[in-house]
Design an enzyme around this catalytic site. Structure first.
Site, mmCIF file in Angstrom:
data_model
loop_
_atom_site.group_PDB
_atom_site.id
_atom_site.type_symbol
_atom_site.label_atom_id
_atom_site.label_comp_id
_atom_site.label_asym_id
_atom_site.label_seq_id
_atom_site.Cartn_x
_atom_site.Cartn_y
_atom_site.Cartn_z
ATOM 1 N N ASN A 189 0.877 -1.170 0.000
ATOM 2 C CA ASN A 189 0.000 0.000 0.000
ATOM 3 C C ASN A 189 0.914 1.218 0.000
ATOM 4 O O ASN A 189 1.510 1.541 1.025
ATOM 5 C CB ASN A 189 -0.903 -0.020 1.240
ATOM 6 C CG ASN A 189 -1.712 1.263 1.382
ATOM 7 O OD1 ASN A 189 -1.777 2.071 0.458
ATOM 8 N ND2 ASN A 189 -2.333 1.438 2.542
ATOM 9 N N LYS A 194 0.109 4.246 -0.251
ATOM 10 C CA LYS A 194 -0.510 5.448 0.336
ATOM 11 C C LYS A 194 -0.268 6.645 -0.595
ATOM 12 O O LYS A 194 -0.320 6.476 -1.814
ATOM 13 C CB LYS A 194 0.030 5.664 1.761
ATOM 14 C CG LYS A 194 -0.138 4.391 2.611
ATOM 15 C CD LYS A 194 0.095 4.581 4.073
ATOM 16 C CE LYS A 194 -0.104 3.249 4.797
ATOM 17 N NZ LYS A 194 -0.010 3.356 6.241
ATOM 18 N N HIS A 199 -9.523 1.466 4.874
ATOM 19 C CA HIS A 199 -8.247 1.613 5.590
ATOM 20 C C HIS A 199 -8.446 2.558 6.777
ATOM 21 O O HIS A 199 -9.222 3.515 6.694
ATOM 22 C CB HIS A 199 -7.178 2.168 4.644
ATOM 23 C CG HIS A 199 -5.802 2.073 5.222
ATOM 24 N ND1 HIS A 199 -5.331 2.989 6.144
ATOM 25 C CD2 HIS A 199 -4.814 1.160 5.051
ATOM 26 C CE1 HIS A 199 -4.102 2.627 6.499
ATOM 27 N NE2 HIS A 199 -3.759 1.526 5.850
ATOM 28 N N GLU A 230 -6.726 4.907 7.865
ATOM 29 C CA GLU A 230 -6.465 6.325 7.572
ATOM 30 C C GLU A 230 -7.682 6.969 6.909
ATOM 31 O O GLU A 230 -7.952 8.155 7.128
ATOM 32 C CB GLU A 230 -5.198 6.441 6.694
ATOM 33 C CG GLU A 230 -3.951 6.148 7.527
ATOM 34 C CD GLU A 230 -2.783 5.566 6.754
ATOM 35 O OE1 GLU A 230 -2.781 5.609 5.516
ATOM 36 O OE2 GLU A 230 -1.852 5.047 7.419
ATOM 37 N N GLU A 242 -5.345 -4.853 10.556
ATOM 38 C CA GLU A 242 -4.333 -3.824 10.764
ATOM 39 C C GLU A 242 -4.587 -3.113 12.091
ATOM 40 O O GLU A 242 -5.389 -2.161 12.149
ATOM 41 C CB GLU A 242 -4.374 -2.796 9.619
ATOM 42 C CG GLU A 242 -4.042 -3.368 8.266
ATOM 43 C CD GLU A 242 -3.427 -2.317 7.338
ATOM 44 O OE1 GLU A 242 -2.380 -2.618 6.750
ATOM 45 O OE2 GLU A 242 -3.973 -1.208 7.220
ATOM 46 N N GLY A 292 2.783 2.262 10.834
ATOM 47 C CA GLY A 292 3.748 3.346 10.685
ATOM 48 C C GLY A 292 4.515 3.675 11.954
ATOM 49 O O GLY A 292 5.169 4.705 12.042
ATOM 50 N N SER A 333 3.564 -2.165 10.304
ATOM 51 C CA SER A 333 5.020 -2.269 10.513
ATOM 52 C C SER A 333 5.591 -3.621 10.073
ATOM 53 O O SER A 333 6.487 -4.154 10.718
ATOM 54 C CB SER A 333 5.395 -1.965 11.964
ATOM 55 O OG SER A 333 5.053 -0.615 12.272
ATOM 56 N N GLY A 336 5.087 1.339 4.557
ATOM 57 C CA GLY A 336 6.415 1.919 4.359
ATOM 58 C C GLY A 336 7.418 1.000 3.672
ATOM 59 O O GLY A 336 8.163 1.425 2.779
#
Ligand code: 13P
Length: 241
Positions: free
Chosen positions: A9, A11, A96, A98, A165, A171, A204, A226
């Site tokens: 992902n 983002k 998600h 976010e 998640e 993150g 992570s 990430g």
């Protein structure tokens, strides 16, 4: 048999040029990856067309990060399923944390988006997970079961991926212990009518913890933020041992 799906992902990262550069570095690194692993890149809308062209004939599948429930309409800033399928998108992340946290996404809109994705033959990746506060209050199970109950109303469980998640692990470098992720994913599976839905872990995920995560019996893959941005680190994750 449950499928193994490793998805990146991205983002809000990478221009088209950066996306193509990633691909050049990444493709040679997955030439030996076992065939039974699905590899998905969920990229910004602007990178979909050029990646789709570059991925033609490759095993990498393309995913988007959101989809609206109407086929078209006056919904500024949204994207419709036919716009995604036209350019070769096969997967889409829905719900998600976010989106839920910063953009007012609710279980009701998540449910509408899931159904619209499936109607267009996209495979949605539904994200669920608890906050730190909810975990500390002992509410992990109830929060997730409540999300699943609302999000999955009239959703076809034969064309679905779920990602667990935990929000506190996203993150932060603070991965959920793999045994605990395995436990929660096992509980999620018990809530489903189709036990073969692939359930990923996200939060992570890194080259140095993917082997342990994938060794857990309930975990069918990973949704990687990430660490999916660099060819070498995402390739190491895809090539878990
Ligand atoms: P990180 O891997 O950066 O923690 O992000 C996880 C995530 O949100 C994937 O959807």
């Amino acid at each position: 048999m449950r499928r193994i799906v490793i998805a990146g992902n991205w983002k809000m990262y990478k221009t088209q040029a950066e996306a193509l550069e990633f691909l050049q570095g990444f493709i040679p690194l997955i030439s030996e990856t076992p065939e039974d692993r699905e590899v998905v890149l969920c990229v910004p809308f602007t990178a979909l067309v050029s990646l789709s062209q570059s991925l033609h004939g490759s095993r990498i599948r393309l995913g988007a990060q959101n989809v609206h429930w109407e086929k078209e309409g006056a919904y500024t800033g949204e994207i419709a399923a036919p716009m995604l399928t036209e350019v070769g998108v096969r997967y889409v992340i829905v719900g998600h944390s976010e989106r839920r946290q910063y953009f007012g996404e609710t279980d009701e809109t998540v449910n509408l988006r899931l159904k619209a994705a499936q109607a267009a033959e996209l495979t949605p990746i539904l994200c669920v997970g608890e906050t730190k506060q909810q975990r500390d209050a002992g509410e992990t199970e109830s929060v997730i079961f409540n999300q699943l109950a609302k999000d999955l109303v009239d959703v076809d469980q034969t064309n679905l991926i779920i990602a667990y998640e935990p929000i506190w692990a996203i993150g932060t470098g603070d991965t959920c212990e793999s045994v605990e992720a395995n436990r929660v994913i096992g509980l999620i599976r018990k809530q489903l009518t189709n036990p073969d839905v692939p359930i990923q872990y996200g939060g992570s995920v890194k080259p140095d913890n993917i082997d342990e995560i994938m060794a857990q019996p309930e975990i069918d893959g990973a949704l990687v933020g990430g660490a999916s941005l660099q060819p070498a680190s995402f390739a190491r994750i895809v090539n878990f041992q």
